[in-house]
Design a protein around this motif. Sequence first.
Motif, PDB file in Angstrom:
ATOM      1  N   LEU A  23      23.719 -44.002  -1.693  1.00  0.00           N
ATOM      2  CA  LEU A  23      23.994 -44.426  -0.313  1.00  0.00           C
ATOM      3  C   LEU A  23      24.135 -45.946  -0.233  1.00  0.00           C
ATOM      4  O   LEU A  23      25.053 -46.460   0.427  1.00  0.00           O
ATOM      5  CB  LEU A  23      22.862 -43.947   0.607  1.00  0.00           C
ATOM      6  CG  LEU A  23      22.945 -44.404   2.061  1.00  0.00           C
ATOM      7  CD1 LEU A  23      24.099 -43.715   2.786  1.00  0.00           C
ATOM      8  CD2 LEU A  23      21.626 -44.136   2.799  1.00  0.00           C
ATOM      9  N   THR A  24      23.231 -46.655  -0.902  1.00  0.00           N
ATOM     10  CA  THR A  24      23.267 -48.126  -0.872  1.00  0.00           C
ATOM     11  C   THR A  24      24.565 -48.645  -1.483  1.00  0.00           C
ATOM     12  O   THR A  24      25.190 -49.575  -0.953  1.00  0.00           O
ATOM     13  CB  THR A  24      22.045 -48.696  -1.620  1.00  0.00           C
ATOM     14  OG1 THR A  24      20.870 -48.164  -1.025  1.00  0.00           O
ATOM     15  CG2 THR A  24      22.016 -50.218  -1.545  1.00  0.00           C
ATOM     16  N   ARG A  25      24.981 -48.013  -2.561  1.00  0.00           N
ATOM     17  CA  ARG A  25      26.267 -48.397  -3.176  1.00  0.00           C
ATOM     18  C   ARG A  25      27.422 -48.155  -2.196  1.00  0.00           C
ATOM     19  O   ARG A  25      28.322 -48.986  -2.045  1.00  0.00           O
ATOM     20  CB  ARG A  25      26.475 -47.557  -4.448  1.00  0.00           C
ATOM     21  CG  ARG A  25      27.632 -48.016  -5.311  1.00  0.00           C
ATOM     22  CD  ARG A  25      27.981 -46.941  -6.311  1.00  0.00           C
ATOM     23  NE  ARG A  25      28.367 -45.702  -5.628  1.00  0.00           N
ATOM     24  CZ  ARG A  25      28.317 -44.477  -6.146  1.00  0.00           C
ATOM     25  NH1 ARG A  25      27.899 -44.307  -7.371  1.00  0.00           N
ATOM     26  NH2 ARG A  25      28.693 -43.412  -5.444  1.00  0.00           N
ATOM     27  N   ASP A  26      27.358 -47.010  -1.461  1.00  0.00           N
ATOM     28  CA  ASP A  26      28.408 -46.705  -0.492  1.00  0.00           C
ATOM     29  C   ASP A  26      28.404 -47.720   0.656  1.00  0.00           C
ATOM     30  O   ASP A  26      29.461 -48.090   1.171  1.00  0.00           O
ATOM     31  CB  ASP A  26      28.220 -45.284   0.064  1.00  0.00           C
ATOM     32  CG  ASP A  26      28.498 -44.213  -0.989  1.00  0.00           C
ATOM     33  OD1 ASP A  26      29.071 -44.543  -2.049  1.00  0.00           O
ATOM     34  OD2 ASP A  26      28.127 -43.046  -0.747  1.00  0.00           O
ATOM     35  N   VAL A  27      27.201 -48.138   1.079  1.00  0.00           N
ATOM     36  CA  VAL A  27      27.126 -49.142   2.145  1.00  0.00           C
ATOM     37  C   VAL A  27      27.734 -50.460   1.661  1.00  0.00           C
ATOM     38  O   VAL A  27      28.485 -51.115   2.386  1.00  0.00           O
ATOM     39  CB  VAL A  27      25.669 -49.342   2.619  1.00  0.00           C
ATOM     40  CG1 VAL A  27      25.559 -50.533   3.580  1.00  0.00           C
ATOM     41  CG2 VAL A  27      25.147 -48.074   3.294  1.00  0.00           C
ATOM     42  N   LYS A  28      27.429 -50.828   0.422  1.00  0.00           N
ATOM     43  CA  LYS A  28      28.032 -52.052  -0.148  1.00  0.00           C
ATOM     44  C   LYS A  28      29.554 -51.952  -0.151  1.00  0.00           C
ATOM     45  O   LYS A  28      30.252 -52.892   0.211  1.00  0.00           O
ATOM     46  CB  LYS A  28      27.549 -52.263  -1.591  1.00  0.00           C
ATOM     47  CG  LYS A  28      26.141 -52.797  -1.714  1.00  0.00           C
ATOM     48  CD  LYS A  28      25.774 -52.987  -3.201  1.00  0.00           C
ATOM     49  CE  LYS A  28      24.310 -53.349  -3.342  1.00  0.00           C
ATOM     50  NZ  LYS A  28      23.882 -53.417  -4.750  1.00  0.00           N
ATOM     51  N   ASN A  29      30.060 -50.800  -0.559  1.00  0.00           N
ATOM     52  CA  ASN A  29      31.513 -50.619  -0.617  1.00  0.00           C
ATOM     53  C   ASN A  29      32.138 -50.643   0.771  1.00  0.00           C
ATOM     54  O   ASN A  29      33.261 -51.103   0.946  1.00  0.00           O
ATOM     55  CB  ASN A  29      31.857 -49.282  -1.296  1.00  0.00           C
ATOM     56  CG  ASN A  29      31.557 -49.316  -2.779  1.00  0.00           C
ATOM     57  OD1 ASN A  29      31.462 -50.383  -3.375  1.00  0.00           O
ATOM     58  ND2 ASN A  29      31.387 -48.142  -3.372  1.00  0.00           N
TER      59      ASN A  29
ATOM     60  N   LYS B 108      29.584 -38.160   5.402  1.00  0.00           N
ATOM     61  CA  LYS B 108      30.268 -39.299   4.777  1.00  0.00           C
ATOM     62  C   LYS B 108      30.213 -40.568   5.623  1.00  0.00           C
ATOM     63  O   LYS B 108      30.437 -41.681   5.107  1.00  0.00           O
ATOM     64  CB  LYS B 108      31.722 -38.932   4.466  1.00  0.00           C
ATOM     65  CG  LYS B 108      32.546 -38.646   5.714  1.00  0.00           C
ATOM     66  CD  LYS B 108      34.008 -38.352   5.410  1.00  0.00           C
ATOM     67  CE  LYS B 108      34.764 -37.901   6.671  1.00  0.00           C
ATOM     68  NZ  LYS B 108      34.492 -38.653   7.916  1.00  0.00           N
ATOM     69  N   ASP B 109      29.949 -40.435   6.923  1.00  0.00           N
ATOM     70  CA  ASP B 109      29.947 -41.620   7.792  1.00  0.00           C
ATOM     71  C   ASP B 109      28.622 -42.363   7.826  1.00  0.00           C
ATOM     72  O   ASP B 109      28.482 -43.341   8.565  1.00  0.00           O
ATOM     73  CB  ASP B 109      30.312 -41.224   9.231  1.00  0.00           C
ATOM     74  CG  ASP B 109      31.784 -40.904   9.367  1.00  0.00           C
ATOM     75  OD1 ASP B 109      32.548 -41.150   8.410  1.00  0.00           O
ATOM     76  OD2 ASP B 109      32.168 -40.403  10.441  1.00  0.00           O
ATOM     77  N   MET B 110      27.620 -41.918   7.058  1.00  0.00           N
ATOM     78  CA  MET B 110      26.317 -42.581   7.105  1.00  0.00           C
ATOM     79  C   MET B 110      26.404 -44.094   6.853  1.00  0.00           C
ATOM     80  O   MET B 110      25.781 -44.870   7.581  1.00  0.00           O
ATOM     81  CB  MET B 110      25.349 -41.925   6.120  1.00  0.00           C
ATOM     82  CG  MET B 110      24.711 -40.660   6.664  1.00  0.00           C
ATOM     83  SD  MET B 110      23.670 -41.017   8.108  1.00  0.00           S
ATOM     84  CE  MET B 110      23.378 -39.360   8.697  1.00  0.00           C
ATOM     85  N   PRO B 111      27.158 -44.549   5.851  1.00  0.00           N
ATOM     86  CA  PRO B 111      27.252 -46.004   5.657  1.00  0.00           C
ATOM     87  C   PRO B 111      27.764 -46.744   6.903  1.00  0.00           C
ATOM     88  O   PRO B 111      27.237 -47.789   7.269  1.00  0.00           O
ATOM     89  CB  PRO B 111      28.231 -46.136   4.481  1.00  0.00           C
ATOM     90  CG  PRO B 111      28.057 -44.858   3.717  1.00  0.00           C
ATOM     91  CD  PRO B 111      27.857 -43.807   4.785  1.00  0.00           C
ATOM     92  N   LYS B 112      28.765 -46.167   7.539  1.00  0.00           N
ATOM     93  CA  LYS B 112      29.317 -46.768   8.771  1.00  0.00           C
ATOM     94  C   LYS B 112      28.237 -46.862   9.846  1.00  0.00           C
ATOM     95  O   LYS B 112      28.057 -47.898  10.494  1.00  0.00           O
ATOM     96  CB  LYS B 112      30.488 -45.896   9.228  1.00  0.00           C
ATOM     97  CG  LYS B 112      31.117 -46.256  10.548  1.00  0.00           C
ATOM     98  CD  LYS B 112      32.410 -45.447  10.733  1.00  0.00           C
ATOM     99  CE  LYS B 112      32.974 -45.558  12.129  1.00  0.00           C
ATOM    100  NZ  LYS B 112      32.347 -44.628  13.078  1.00  0.00           N
ATOM    101  N   LEU B 113      27.494 -45.779  10.048  1.00  0.00           N
ATOM    102  CA  LEU B 113      26.452 -45.757  11.081  1.00  0.00           C
ATOM    103  C   LEU B 113      25.343 -46.765  10.766  1.00  0.00           C
ATOM    104  O   LEU B 113      24.831 -47.439  11.676  1.00  0.00           O
ATOM    105  CB  LEU B 113      25.856 -44.342  11.219  1.00  0.00           C
ATOM    106  CG  LEU B 113      26.534 -43.410  12.228  1.00  0.00           C
ATOM    107  CD1 LEU B 113      27.988 -43.152  11.885  1.00  0.00           C
ATOM    108  CD2 LEU B 113      25.780 -42.092  12.346  1.00  0.00           C
ATOM    109  N   ILE B 114      24.966 -46.851   9.508  1.00  0.00           N
ATOM    110  CA  ILE B 114      23.931 -47.811   9.108  1.00  0.00           C
ATOM    111  C   ILE B 114      24.365 -49.231   9.456  1.00  0.00           C
ATOM    112  O   ILE B 114      23.616 -50.000  10.075  1.00  0.00           O
ATOM    113  CB  ILE B 114      23.642 -47.684   7.596  1.00  0.00           C
ATOM    114  CG1 ILE B 114      22.892 -46.375   7.315  1.00  0.00           C
ATOM    115  CG2 ILE B 114      22.856 -48.887   7.076  1.00  0.00           C
ATOM    116  CD1 ILE B 114      22.726 -46.049   5.835  1.00  0.00           C
TER     117      ILE B 114
END
Lengths: 121, 121
Positions: A23-29, B108-114
């Motif tokens: 998840l953290t990698r996806d947030v970075k991306n 898949k949208d979790m990074p966006k929401l974070i």
Amino acid sequence: MNALIILAHGSRRQESNEEIVVLTRDVKNYSSDEYDIIEYAYLELAEPNLLQCIDNIIIDGASSITIFPYFLNSGNHVTRDIPAIIETATARHPDCQFDVSTFIGNHKDMPKLILELASLK
Amino acid sequence: MNALIILAHGSRRQESNEEIVVLTRDVKNYSSDEYDIIEYAYLELAEPNLLQCIDNIIIDGASSITIFPYFLNSGNHVTRDIPAIIETATARHPDCQFDVSTFIGNHKDMPKLILELASLK
């Protein structure tokens, strides 16, 4: 430098902890340039814990840190445990700015996401 | 009749359980006509539990039930406990169709929401 820490509960199950790494990698991306540093930490049962993570990224140059509670409910972890750790971190690093975001379960789009996933079953 | 059950962990803290009640109401308001029945249940520590909820909505006429795990990780609750309960429910109600959705943390949208929530801090 601005930093974001995604703070998860932590699990005895390694696969669950690994999901936070992904998840953290996806947030970075997904992020553009809001944060110079994006890391993860666990409240319990896994490492790094939040204080360890804070110490590490301050060594790396973080001067403003946003903690994001990856929790679904405003339970004791969110309302009591995380603020207590931030109080300790603030005393240890008085020159660093700490902010705690609201928790993921509080996002207004949760109903939409639930219905989207439920329709895929 | 099609039914959706939002299944949360459950907490000793009443405010946390109440958030699931509010979430379920929001899902009802957001949904169009995919489901005739939308209810909540808790895996532990609060009622109704999942089997109680299933029994109740089958009395109300549900013939196809989607269980939505409101969990962030694929831990033992998602991989072991929920399937075991569904096995029991299927034996008890062989004419009802049961499906288990993926868990909320898998959206898949979790990074966006974070990043959206973190930016509001």
